[in-house]
Design a protein around this motif. Structure first.
Motif, PDB file in Angstrom:
ATOM      1  N   LYS A 121      -7.258 -24.642  -0.176  1.00 48.35           N
ATOM      2  CA  LYS A 121      -7.812 -24.317   1.133  1.00 48.35           C
ATOM      3  C   LYS A 121      -8.793 -25.399   1.591  1.00 48.35           C
ATOM      4  O   LYS A 121      -8.855 -25.718   2.785  1.00 48.35           O
ATOM      5  N   TYR A 153      -3.093 -22.504   6.961  1.00 53.39           N
ATOM      6  CA  TYR A 153      -4.539 -22.643   7.061  1.00 53.39           C
ATOM      7  C   TYR A 153      -4.927 -23.935   7.759  1.00 53.39           C
ATOM      8  O   TYR A 153      -5.859 -23.969   8.569  1.00 53.39           O
ATOM      9  N   PHE A 157      -0.237 -22.327   2.730  1.00 48.19           N
ATOM     10  CA  PHE A 157      -1.501 -23.032   2.928  1.00 48.19           C
ATOM     11  C   PHE A 157      -1.432 -24.043   4.058  1.00 48.19           C
ATOM     12  O   PHE A 157      -2.456 -24.469   4.566  1.00 48.19           O
TER      13      PHE A 157
END
Length: 702
Positions: free
Chosen positions: A66, A119, A116
């Motif tokens: 992240k 994100y 991810f």
């Protein structure tokens, strides 16, 4: 006394102890980021603290992943804010429209790529909003705002990554290997129940969809596990291959279960009982305790022996009881073929699992396996329009009323649309975030008015902030209250986090809190009423993409077709589960289409592979190639436009191909290799026919 407490302490450390450890690390990282940003004299240290609460996760690999994508997203978002500010200087309306278009496009791209990468796209969107919207009227401060925001986010990234990786790190790689071990044992037990015919249709469908979620979730897990451990990076391809082999084993078990279910009520049931001894023997092998080796190598060896002897024993059974009709033996032969294929797939998976668990490199370590994700284009466009609509409403109200905190309402709408874009129940999560924002406003007001004025020094500040920060982190780890925890943690830091120069403006804090809460509620209302995720036309478009995977199996000529077909089908099925409500009729209908697509698609791919290897069949029967092409074309038409007429055409085509295959089989019975080829082809055709005629199949309109 001590020896009695040790097991209890060990159990606590593995359960509640991990929760407390996560809370301690989260609060420590947040306060470290706050102190570091203050020490560096950054204007808004609370942004660094907010970054920590967005990034922190129990597993260090997820934090590192992240952090990586947040860094990329922040950089891209800052550049976008600068570009929009330069293009629309002193033009707030056009600037806001450009910002809405950018954020909506980023959210749509996040839905397309997910995991991810989601994100990173989300951050690129709402970072631009966080930087650009407060500076709409003062574009001269935009560049400095972008630089300071990047610096503050960078401090938060460094602190969260350092604390997560250095202080009692929880390795996601170890958790991944443990999850593989649990999955291996659970699937073995599930296979035992299926082979013993102890699982009814509803229970099988429910458990199979759980396997689908595990397969799709595994792909995300192995990505962030590679961020923290070089050993996991070196084994990343093997993990991907292992997941593909698990998909194949699940598909074979599903096909075998479907045939066993259909044969129970057919005339072939007495003959099909001849397969039961082999099912019981395989069940006994799978049910044996694995005390000698918990890594699957012992089971793989047993299955390999069973697999090698199965064809000879099946032929002996057929020779001893050959008085039944050819139609009755067709089910038996197909079941035997599916059993043979399932054992082969499960043996290969067990061998790969054992190699991975023993940290050895198998002979096929270099072979790569890719997971082909697929997202419906209508869903992407739907997400873009939905996000743009919510932010446009908030922006229109801001510009029309001149509300001082209207910019916060637009930012809140962007955050809500982004964070709920892939949530299973987006309106519910938005409402939880609204409640969290309201509670954060109340707590922030109390801290601003009564706590901050009465303390002095950073140590005392850490002491008073720790309980409220820990509360937000604890709520964020709860599945049922995750939205509440995220809203409380993030918005408390944004609204009432301390800065280097503290401004005593409780009225502005309350006004900003009202704006954030109202924007969350606005998002929830729009998501629930105007753009519900289970809109009929949208579900039908995703269903069209799901059925199109069977068309792909019939017509595509590319290599590794089986792998792409299966991963894309499971990915779309998982998306449908997110869009549709639990225990609904539409969800069951979608599940039936997924199962039908999987079993027919796999059988078609097997048929095409076997027909390609048996090129001599065309010379033995001139109509064979035309019959196969006609069958594939009619099956593709059935999945493109399912109706009774298309179903009838497909069934007729299957029967025609089966008659030709039976004639060729009779002609090559003296040739063992060719006889075996034709038996496999005939079994594929027979299985497709039984799947089309299944009373539970969704081909006919309800």
């Amino acid at each position: 006394m001590l020896h009695k407490l040790k097991p209890a302490i060990r159990d606590w450390a593995r359960s509640d102890g991990l929760v407390w450890l996560h809370l301690l690390k989260t609060v420590s990282a947040g306060l470290l980021a706050l102190g570091s940003a203050m020490l560096l004299d950054l204007p808004q240290p609370r942004i660094a603290m907010t970054t920590v609460f967005v990034l922190m996760h129990p597993f260090s690999g997820m934090v590192l992943a992240k952090s990586f994508y947040r860094g990329l997203g922040t950089a891209v978002g800052a550049v976008a804010a600068l570009v929009l500010g330069a293009l629309f200087a002193q033009q707030p309306e056009l600037h806001v429209l450009g910002m809405i278009a950018w954020v909506s496009a980023c959210i749509a791209a996040a839905v397309r790529y997910r995991h991810f990468r989601w994100y990173g796209f989300v951050l690129a969107g709402y970072t631009a909003a966080l930087i650009g919207i407060p500076n709409v009227a003062t574009p001269e401060g935009l560049f400095l705002a972008a630089l300071t925001r990047a610096a503050e986010v960078g401090v938060g990234i460094i602190c969260s990554s350092a604390v997560s990786a250095l202080i009692v790190p929880q390795r996601s790689g170890l958790a991944l290997l443990q999850a593989l071990q649990v999955r291996y044992g659970d699937f073995t037990a599930f296979a035992v129940d299926v082979l013993s015919r102890r699982v009814d249709r509803r229970a099988f469908e429910r458990r199979f969809m759980q396997l689908v979620d595990e397969i799709v979730g595994f792909e995300a897990t192995r990505i962030f596990a590679a961020f923290e451990d070089p050993a996991m990076r070196s084994r990343n391809h093997r993990l991907g291959r292992l997941n593909n082999e698990f998909m194949h084993a699940c598909a074979r078990l599903h096909a075998l279960h479907q045939l066993l279910k259909r044969s129970q009520a057919s005339e072939a049931a007495p003959v099909m009982r001849r397969i039961d001894p082999y099912l019981r023997e395989l069940t006994a092998l799978l049910a044996l305790p694995r005390d000698v080796s918990a890594d699957g190598s012992d089971l793989a060896a047993r299955l390999l022996t069973f697999h090698a002897s199965l064809p000879r024993r099946i032929r002996q059974t057929r020779e001893q009881h050959g008085h039944a009709s050819a139609e009755s033996w067709a089910d038996f032969d197909t079941a035997a073929e599916l059993l043979y294929r399932f054992v082969a797939e499960w043996t290969q998976y067990s061998d790969s699992y054992a190699t991975l668990a023993q940290r050895k490199l198998g002979p096929q370590q270099g072979r790569k396996s890719s997971y082909a994700s697929k997202t419906n284009s209508y869903l992407i466009a739907f997400t873009l329009i939905r996000s743009a609509t919510v932010m446009t409403i908030a922006a229109w109200f801001w510009i029309a009323t001149g509300w001082l905190s209207g910019g916060f309402a637009v930012i809140g709408a962007a955050l809500a649309c982004a964070l709920t874009s892939t949530a299973p129940n987006a309106p519910r999560m938005a409402v939880q975030m609204a409640i969290g924002a309201a509670l954060a406003t109340l707590a922030g007001y109390m801290f601003t008015c009564y706590v901050y004025p009465n303390i002095d020094g950073f140590p005392l500040l850490c002491i008073v902030l720790s309980p409220v920060l820990a509360l937000g982190a604890h709520l964020a780890t709860s599945k049922r209250a995750a939205g509440l925890g995220v809203g409380f943690s993030v918005f408390f830091c944004l609204l009432a986090g301390p800065d280097n120069v503290v401004a005593f403006e409780p009225d502005l804090l309350v006004n900003n809190g009202i704006a954030l809460t109202a924007s969350m509620l606005l998002t929830a209302i729009v998501l629930a009423t105007v753009f519900p995720a289970d809109m009929g036309w949208l579900i039908e478009r995703i269903m069209d993409d799901l059925r199109a995977q069977a068309v792909l199996a019939c017509r595509d000529q590319r290599t590794e077709l089986n792998q792409r077909f299966q991963s894309s089908t499971l990915d779309l099925a998982s998306q449908l589960r997110v869009q549709l409500a639990r225990h609904s009729r539409r969800r069951r209908h979608a599940l039936r289409w997924m199962l039908a697509t999987l079993e027919v698609g796999h059988a078609v791919i097997d048929l095409r592979d076997e027909a390609a290897r048996a090129e001599y069949v065309q010379a033995l029967h001139p109509g064979w190639s035309a019959a196969v092409e006609r069958l594939l074309d009619h099956l593709a038409q059935l999945f493109e436009r399912p109706d009774a007429r298309a179903l009838e055409r497909a069934v007729v085509s299957v029967r025609s191909a089966m008659w030709i295959a039976q004639d060729v089989l009779d002609a090559v019975r003296t040739n063992p290799d060719r006889r075996h080829d034709m038996q496999r082809i005939f079994s594929c055709l027979h299985f497709i026919r039984t799947a089309l005629l299944d009373k539970d199949a969704p081909f006919k309109p309800c």
